[in-house]
Design a protein around this motif. Structure first.
Motif, mmCIF file in Angstrom:
data_model
loop_
_atom_site.group_PDB
_atom_site.id
_atom_site.type_symbol
_atom_site.label_atom_id
_atom_site.label_comp_id
_atom_site.label_asym_id
_atom_site.label_seq_id
_atom_site.Cartn_x
_atom_site.Cartn_y
_atom_site.Cartn_z
ATOM 1 N N SER A 267 113.560 57.096 14.935
ATOM 2 C CA SER A 267 112.620 56.010 15.201
ATOM 3 C C SER A 267 111.909 55.630 13.904
ATOM 4 N N GLY A 268 110.661 55.179 14.034
ATOM 5 C CA GLY A 268 109.896 54.784 12.861
ATOM 6 C C GLY A 268 109.988 53.291 12.605
ATOM 7 N N LEU A 269 109.060 52.786 11.791
ATOM 8 C CA LEU A 269 108.981 51.356 11.514
ATOM 9 C C LEU A 269 108.951 51.083 10.023
ATOM 10 N N SER A 270 109.610 50.014 9.606
ATOM 11 C CA SER A 270 109.559 49.544 8.225
ATOM 12 C C SER A 270 108.289 48.721 8.032
ATOM 13 N N ILE A 271 107.616 48.907 6.903
ATOM 14 C CA ILE A 271 106.337 48.216 6.663
ATOM 15 C C ILE A 271 106.422 47.197 5.523
ATOM 16 N N GLU A 272 107.625 46.801 5.153
ATOM 17 C CA GLU A 272 107.779 45.890 4.014
ATOM 18 C C GLU A 272 107.095 44.547 4.240
ATOM 19 N N LYS A 273 107.205 43.989 5.442
ATOM 20 C CA LYS A 273 106.561 42.699 5.727
ATOM 21 C C LYS A 273 105.049 42.810 5.567
ATOM 22 N N ALA A 274 104.463 43.872 6.095
ATOM 23 C CA ALA A 274 103.011 44.066 5.975
ATOM 24 C C ALA A 274 102.607 44.270 4.519
ATOM 25 N N ARG A 275 103.420 44.959 3.756
ATOM 26 C CA ARG A 275 103.139 45.147 2.320
ATOM 27 C C ARG A 275 103.057 43.779 1.630
ATOM 28 N N GLN A 276 104.052 42.938 1.898
ATOM 29 C CA GLN A 276 104.168 41.668 1.186
ATOM 30 C C GLN A 276 103.121 40.646 1.625
ATOM 31 N N ILE A 277 102.888 40.541 2.935
ATOM 32 C CA ILE A 277 102.007 39.486 3.445
ATOM 33 C C ILE A 277 100.547 39.924 3.527
ATOM 34 N N LEU A 278 100.321 41.172 3.880
ATOM 35 C CA LEU A 278 98.955 41.661 4.083
ATOM 36 C C LEU A 278 98.442 42.517 2.933
ATOM 37 N N GLY A 279 99.310 42.860 1.997
ATOM 38 C CA GLY A 279 98.893 43.798 0.954
ATOM 39 C C GLY A 279 98.612 45.167 1.536
ATOM 40 N N TYR A 280 99.393 45.531 2.539
ATOM 41 C CA TYR A 280 99.194 46.789 3.277
ATOM 42 C C TYR A 280 99.756 47.958 2.470
ATOM 43 N N HIS A 281 98.896 48.911 2.128
ATOM 44 C CA HIS A 281 99.333 50.062 1.334
ATOM 45 C C HIS A 281 98.783 51.352 1.956
ATOM 46 N N PRO A 282 99.519 51.926 2.901
ATOM 47 C CA PRO A 282 99.037 53.133 3.568
ATOM 48 C C PRO A 282 99.065 54.357 2.667
ATOM 49 N N VAL A 283 98.245 55.316 3.010
ATOM 50 C CA VAL A 283 98.228 56.577 2.266
ATOM 51 C C VAL A 283 99.484 57.378 2.583
ATOM 52 N N SER A 284 99.787 58.348 1.758
ATOM 53 C CA SER A 284 100.888 59.269 2.060
ATOM 54 C C SER A 284 100.459 60.176 3.204
#
Length: 295
Positions: A267-284
């Motif tokens: 499972s799991g989700l890719s976060i590339e769209k959120a990175r690019q559009i929202l500047g989403y940068h989650p912690v490790s």
């Protein structure tokens, strides 16, 4: 600052989100079943609300007419949803329908908190992946997503995975805290090693949701963690960060935990769209553990 109404505010994400947005200066109307369980309500206004009662929903939304609704409430335990499908549909689909209907007169930005369970195998999934839920919980959340998209409102759909973070007063221990407590007591635990997830630190999703409402972005957004881990590897990492004995953690495959519902192994989700559009940068995940237990 916009007025934000949050459903399910007594739950894990709901409490964290209510406190996070209130601390940022937003007017927060927190709603939930029964009395308020938010530890430090501060400037938060709480309303007890049964989302399965359309009259009560209409009355509450007409009273506040929030500019943003974050619909976080759900019947979210897959086993319970499978065993009581009518109740699941009432809480996850009908309740969403009642909120959307009551919102038509003032047309807020509707942010719906969904789940990775709308997808099947072969993750991590991007926002363009074709939904294929493996259980009734995922099916009910997908049905609600469709209602949101067809509502005509400005909407954002947020999908997290395996949310974790600090355990606030009155909260039940999370998976991470369960691992900590057992290892500190030197008790052996069995943890699944043949499933993969992208665990989401709770403050990351709060930040992502705030960015969504500020930018008024429309569409689907995956707000999950950046690390792909099995629950077993999560448990070992907890032991490592907290300097506990990982030898008490035993690997087990999912088949050794008989369950009434099917869950994706990959499972799991890719976060590339959120990175690019929202500047989403989650912690490790390591950083997330440190932040979870820093107090």
């Amino acid at each position: 600052m916009p007025t934000i109404l949050i459903t399910g505010s007594n739950g894990f994400l709901g409490q964290h989100l209510s406190l996070y947005l209130a601390a940022k200066g937003y007017t927060v109307i927190a709603t939930g079943r029964g009395p308020c369980r938010i530890a430090v309500p501060g400037t938060i206004q709480y309303e007890s609300l049964d989302l399965t009662d359309p009259v009560a929903v209409d009355r509450c939304l007409t009273k506040y007419q929030p500019s943003v609704i974050i619909h976080n409430a759900a019947m979210s335990k897959p086993d319970e949803c499978e065993q009581n499908r009518d109740l699941c549909l009432l809480n996850n689909v009908s309740a969403t329908s009642f909120l959307l209907s009551a919102s038509q007169s003032f047309r807020p930005h509707f942010i719906y908190i969904s789940t990775d369970f709308i997808f099947g195998e072969n993750g991590p999934h991007s926002e363009t992946a074709i939904p294929a839920p493996l259980n009734f919980y995922g099916e009910s959340k997908l049905q609600a997503e469709i209602l949101v998209k067809e509502s005509g409102l400005l909407y954002s759909i947020v999908r997290p995975v395996f949310i974790y973070g600090p355990c606030l007063t009155g909260m039940r221990p999370s998976f991470l805290h369960w691992v900590q407590q057992n290892l500190e007591a030197k008790k052996k635990i069995k943890v699944v090693s043949d499933q993969q997830r992208t665990p989401t630190f709770v403050t990351d999703i709060c930040k992502g949701i705030e960015t969504l409402l500020l930018k008024k972005e429309v569409g689907d957004f995956h707000l999950a963690g950046k690390d792909i881990l099995s629950p077993y590897k999560m448990a070992v990492k907890v032991a490592e960060v907290l300097q506990l004995d990982a030898s008490f953690i035993e690997q087990a495959d999912a088949a050794s935990f008989p369950e009434p519902v099917k869950r994706a192994k990959k499972s799991g989700l890719s976060i590339e769209k959120a990175r690019q559009i929202l500047g989403y940068h989650p912690v490790s995940f390591t950083e997330g553990i440190e932040l979870t237990f820093k107090n």
